[in-house]
Enzyme design. Structure first.
Site, PDB file in Angstrom:
ATOM      1  N   ASP A  97       0.729  -1.039   0.051  1.00  0.00           N
ATOM      2  CA  ASP A  97       0.125  -0.005  -0.036  1.00  0.00           C
ATOM      3  C   ASP A  97       0.935   1.221  -0.032  1.00  0.00           C
ATOM      4  O   ASP A  97       2.075   1.310   0.256  1.00  0.00           O
ATOM      5  CB  ASP A  97      -0.929   0.003   1.156  1.00  0.00           C
TER       6      ASP A  97
ATOM      7  N   GLU B 247     -10.065   7.779   4.365  1.00  0.00           N
ATOM      8  CA  GLU B 247      -9.156   7.194   5.441  1.00  0.00           C
ATOM      9  C   GLU B 247      -8.447   8.523   6.423  1.00  0.00           C
ATOM     10  O   GLU B 247      -8.365   9.371   6.098  1.00  0.00           O
ATOM     11  CB  GLU B 247      -7.690   6.632   4.704  1.00  0.00           C
TER      12      GLU B 247
END
Ligand code: BGC
Ligand code: BGC
Length: 662
Positions: free
Chosen positions: A342, A540
């Protein structure tokens, strides 16, 4: 490490060896199996069958250019021609804003991405094609001509592109509970994504959120692993289609392996990432039964790339955990594809020690690193590690094989770009119609007095509408829409809930965002009012909160409207269940629209009865924030409405719906 096995060991390649359908996936499977088995590979013919193979089959072209050769042979041939530097480049994934096409080609960068909101200017399909095409063209001119893999987060439609069809976020699709619908959405998303020349999507999210305070809850299908696996697999099938080499096939990337949905709330952090990227609160058994559980279905559906999770577990950051990334994912579950990191997550493995972080992540099993900016630093660290013997060359070869296998399997060497005619499919009537249907199917009716709904379209009485979410494409689409965190306003084309109401109803409609209705006389009333309220867009980090309720301002809107009408409908535009509080007593009907996306008409279809209401909660609806932690399926403890709950328009429980009463 405890070796309790819930699934039992899967023989290597088992999930690939016996495909349920005779698709091109077979040869991809074989290619990956061959990488590991190294013998007995009866290479079925290559998946790549471009329209024009004449140029590729000339006798003196290098072997890897031969589109009729098996993928594994092409990979071997190409690998043998690569320098170490070429190989390191193939393990590198850079955000497009951090590297020019020329430099990317010069450094042999293997993959490029657009992060959230990483759009070209202007944000048009043509400009996207030009942007992606420029990286591809530059790569094509290098001596080996290895195409780049270009990736994007198209998690509810091709959501960075203005004008694309934005589908409901997964939380809504979880309530609709229809794999065929999700597969169709995957197909439409693939077509719109491929139209901008992108063949790689960082979706589906296979998180199984256990705590609603997590700001990524809406990216998940639900709190139940089986539902997540079933719908995740459907999305994989839809995105990839039947033939990976087709120009409209978009590679799916189940994420985030593993435990992202199980992290705990951290009271020591003041704001921001208080639960996202945290520590997964699960022992080995729970990790397997809850968080690992959806993945086998996605692999069976043909997923050949996976993204690792920012979160930590017993051995520290997942990105540095060989047990999770290799022993469990590959040796036990039999995943043979490409494991991508990621965004900047490798950096977090050993804070302050970048070299050590790179060494540990690569040795743990990361094949392709989403750096995503400082490629010089990364390439220096990676190259240094090979030189020092901290990373074996075989490990590098293994990772590069996986990158190349994916590229060959997708036919990128033979057709690096898609057809510009696909652009017509972006935001097409057909796709918007599908989205509208999906919205209607995802709506959940929590409460109704049985008389207020459905609205009578022919009613000549005025309808009062209030609330910021009633007339705002940005709010109804949520995070990961045009920008990373999303935003309010007319961020893209679509139909707001208010516009759809105006279209559907014959009678007059008065809208006031604040619910004050200054244009009306003080004592003027209406039989019915609709308040459209809920959460503002977030993604997020920013979405982590322990205040899961309407803001005081929006509650005030509801109170004001309540004063003016005989019967009040509250429509919640939200990424997760909210503590109802006063709403429960003010409203005669409570409708959850989730984050519907660009087609607000789907919500109105349900309000007017044009479409039946059929959504059932994929998350437990809690009484209070205090009892949110460790929300469990089937539990009525601390729940107002249990997992699986939903009413029909007549106010009766839907067939098969769960209830905590009686
Ligand atoms: C990017 C996102 C990325 C995030 C990670 C943002 O700037 O746009 O794509 O996920 O950073 O922190
Ligand atoms: C997110 C991923 C996403 C990536 C690229 C990260 O911050 O966690 O889900 O795929 O950014 O945008």
């Amino acid at each position: 490490m405890i070796s309790m096995m819930v699934f039992g060991p899967t023989p290597v390649g088992a999930s690939w060896g016996v495909p349920r359908r005779a698709t091109r996936r077979t040869s991809v499977a074989l290619a990956f199996a061959c990488l590991i088995v190294l013998s007995g590979c009866t290479g079925e013919s290559s998946p790549a069958e471009p329209e024009d193979t004449a140029a590729e089959s000339t006798a003196d072209a290098p072997g890897y250019r031969d589109a009729s050769a098996p993928v594994a042979e092409r990979v071997d041939d190409l690998l043998a021609r690569m320098t170490l530097e070429d190989k390191l480049g193939q393990m590198t994934l850079i955000e497009k804003g951090s590297i020019s096409p020329e430099t990317a080609a010069e450094r042999g960068i293997g993959a490029i991405l657009s992060g959230g909101g990483g759009s070209p200017s202007p944000n048009t399909a043509g400009a996207w094609r030009e942007m992606v095409g420029s990286y591809q063209a530059a790569a094509g001119e290098t001596p080996l001509g290895i195409p780049v893999l270009y990736g994007v987060d198209a998690i509810h439609g091709h959501n960075n592109l203005r004008g694309a069809t934005i589908f409901p976020h997964n939380v809504g699709l979880g309530a609709a509970r229809d794999p065929a619908l999700v597969e169709a959405i995957g197909r439409a998303t693939a077509l719109e994504t491929a139209a901008t020349d992108i063949r790689w999507n960082y979706a589906p999210v296979l998180a199984v959120p256990q705590d609603l305070r997590w700001g990524r809850t809406y990216e998940a299908f639900g709190e139940d692993p089986e539902l997540v696996g079933e719908l995740g697999a459907a999305l994989v099938r839809g995105l990839q289609g039947d033939d990976l080499t087709a120009e409209t096939s978009v590679l799916a990337t189940p994420k985030h392996w593993v435990g992202d949905g199980g992290t705990g709330w951290d009271t020591s952090i003041a704001s921001g990432y208080r639960i996202d990227q945290g520590v997964t609160l699960a022992g080995e058994e729970e990790l397997r039964t809850v968080h690992v559980a959806p993945y086998p279905a996605a692999f069976d559906a043909g997923a050949i790339t996976v993204m690792a999770s920012y979160s930590s577990w017993e051995n520290g950051k997942v990105h540095g955990d060989r047990y999770l990334l290799t022993d469990l994912l590959r040796d036990e579950l039999g995943f043979e594809g490409l494991l991508v990191s990621d965004w900047g997550a490798v950096d977090q493995v050993l804070p302050g020690d970048y070299y050590g972080s790179v060494v540990q992540s690569i040795n743990a099993g990361i094949d392709l690193v989403m750096v995503p900016t400082h490629y010089e630093l990364f390439l220096t660290a990676l190259g240094g590690a090979v030189e020092q013997g901290d990373i074996e060359e075989e490990r590098i070869d293994e990772a590069v094989r996986r990158v190349l296998t994916v590229k060959f399997a997708m036919g990128l060497f033979d057709r690096p770009s898609t057809s510009p005619e696909l652009i017509e499919l972006i935001g097409s009537d057909e796709h918007r119609q599908l989205a509208r249907q999906a919205v209607a199917r995802s709506v959940v009716l929590l409460e109704t007095d049985g008389a207020t709904l459905p609205l009578d379209a022919a009613d000549p009485e005025p309808l009062l509408v209030a609330g910021p979410a009633a007339n705002d494409i940005g709010i109804q689409s949520g995070g990961w829409t045009i920008s990373w965190q999303g935003g309010s306003g007319a961020t893209t084309q679509g139909t707001t809930i208010l516009e759809a109401l105006e279209e559907a109803l014959d009678g007059p409609l008065v809208y006031d965002r604040t619910g004050r209705f200054a244009s009306l006389a003080e004592d003027e009333r209406a039989p019915v009012g609709i308040a459209v309220v809920g959460e503002r867009p977030y993604a997020e980090g920013a979405g982590d909160t322990d205040r899961l309720a309407l803001s005081e301002q929006e509650l005030e809107v509801v109170r004001r409207l309540h004063q003016r009408v005989d019967r009040l409908v509250v429509v919640l535009v939200t990424g997760r269940p909210l503590v109802l509080g006063e709403i429960a007593t003010l409203a005669d009907a409570i409708v959850v629209a989730w984050l519907p996306g660009t087609e607000g008409a789907g919500v109105v279809d349900v309000l007017t009865g044009a479409e039946p209401v059929g959504g059932r909660l994929s998350f437990t609806w809690p009484e209070d924030v205090g009892v949110l932690d460790r929300v469990r399926s089937d539990a009525c403890d601390g729940a107002v409405y249990p997992y699986g709950y939903g009413l029909g328009i007549d106010g009766r429980l839907l067939p098969g719906a769960a209830s905590c009463e009686g």
